[in-house]
Design a protein around this motif. Structure first.
Motif: not given
Length: 209
Positions: A1-30
Motif C-alpha cells: 500500500t502507499t502507506v507501507e511504501r511511505l514507511k519504507g521510504m522514511l526508514i530508508l531516509a533514516n538509514l542514510h542519515k545514520l550513515k552520514g549521507d544527509n543529501k541522499t536522506s533528504l532526496e528520499v524524504a522529498e
C-alpha cells in the motif's frame, strides 16, 4: 500500500542519515513527501516535512528548517482528526518553541508550548505525562530567562507533579534538570536556603543516573 511504501521510504531516509549521507536522506524524504502529497495523505506529508525540517536543522540551515516546519503545520490542517495527528502537533509545536527561543521571543515560545500541551492532553498515552513535564520544565526555564521566578517555580512544581510515581531513568534525569532550574529561580528570589536544598538534591541524585 502507499502507506507501507511511505514507511519504507522514511526508514530508508533514516538509514542514510545514520550513515552520514544527509543529501541522499533528504532526496528520499522529498520523494516520499511528493508521493504523500499526490495521494492526499496529509498527515504523512506533514510528518515528512517535519523530518525534512529536522535534516535542515542538523545542517544548521535554520531558516529553511523553520520554514519547512511551518509548512508541515499548515499541511497538517488538512488531515482528519486522530490521535496520530495530535502526536504530530504536540511534537511540532514543541519544536516551534525552540525557534522562538532562538529569536529571544520567549512569550511566543511559551504560547507554542501551551499548544503542545493542549494536544498532549488529547492523547491517551502513558508517555504524555513525561512529554508534558518536559514542556513545563522548558516553560519554567523561559520564565527564569525573563527574571520571573514565581512563574518559573509554578511550572517547575507542575513538572514534578506530573512525574510523581515514575522511577525510570529518563524521568529521574528530567527531575534533576527541573531541580537545577528551580535552584536558579530561588537564586533570583534571593532564597539561598531553598537554592542550597534543591541543588544539594541534584548533586546527590544525579550520579545515579
Amino acid at each position: 500500500t502507499t502507506v507501507e511504501r511511505l514507511k519504507g521510504m522514511l526508514i530508508l531516509a533514516n538509514l542514510h542519515k545514520l550513515k552520514g549521507d544527509n543529501k541522499t536522506s533528504l532526496e528520499v524524504a522529498e520523494k516520499a513527501r511528493n508521493l504523500a502529497s499526490k495521494k492526499r495523505l496529509y498527515l504523512w506529508e506533514a510528518r515528512l516535512l517535519g523530518y525534512i525540517s529536522s535534516m535542515y536543522r542538523i545542517s544548521e540551515m535554520m531558516e529553511l528548517s523553520h520554514g519547512k516546519l511551518q509548512e508541515a503545520l499548515d499541511t497538517a490542517k488538512k488531515a482528519p482528526e486522530s490521535e496520530e495527528l495530535y502526536k504530530f502537533y504536540s511534537n511540532a509545536f514543541h519544536e516551534m518553541a525552540y525557534y522562538a527561543t532562538n529569536s529571544n521571543e520567549f512569550q511566543e515560545a511559551i504560547a507554542y508550548l501551551e499548544k503542545s500541551n493542549f494536544y498532549l492532553k488529547k492523547i491517551n498515552n502513558a508517555n504524555s505525562d513525561f512529554l508534558m513535564a518536559s514542556n513545563y520544565q522548558y516553560t519554567g526555564t523561559l520564565f527564569n530567562r525573563m527574571q520571573q521566578a514565581d512563574s518559573a517555580l509554578y511550572y517547575f512544581n507542575g513538572s514534578l507533579k506530573l512525574m510523581d510515581g515514575y522511577t525510570d531513568v529518563n524521568t529521574k534525569t528530567l527531575q534533576n534538570y527541573v531541580h537545577t532550574n528551580m535552584g536558579y529561580a530561588y537564586l533570583l528570589k534571593n532564597d539561598l536556603k531553598a537554592t542550597k536544598k534543591v541543588l544539594t538534591k541534584v548533586l546527590n541524585d544525579s550520579p545515579q543516573f
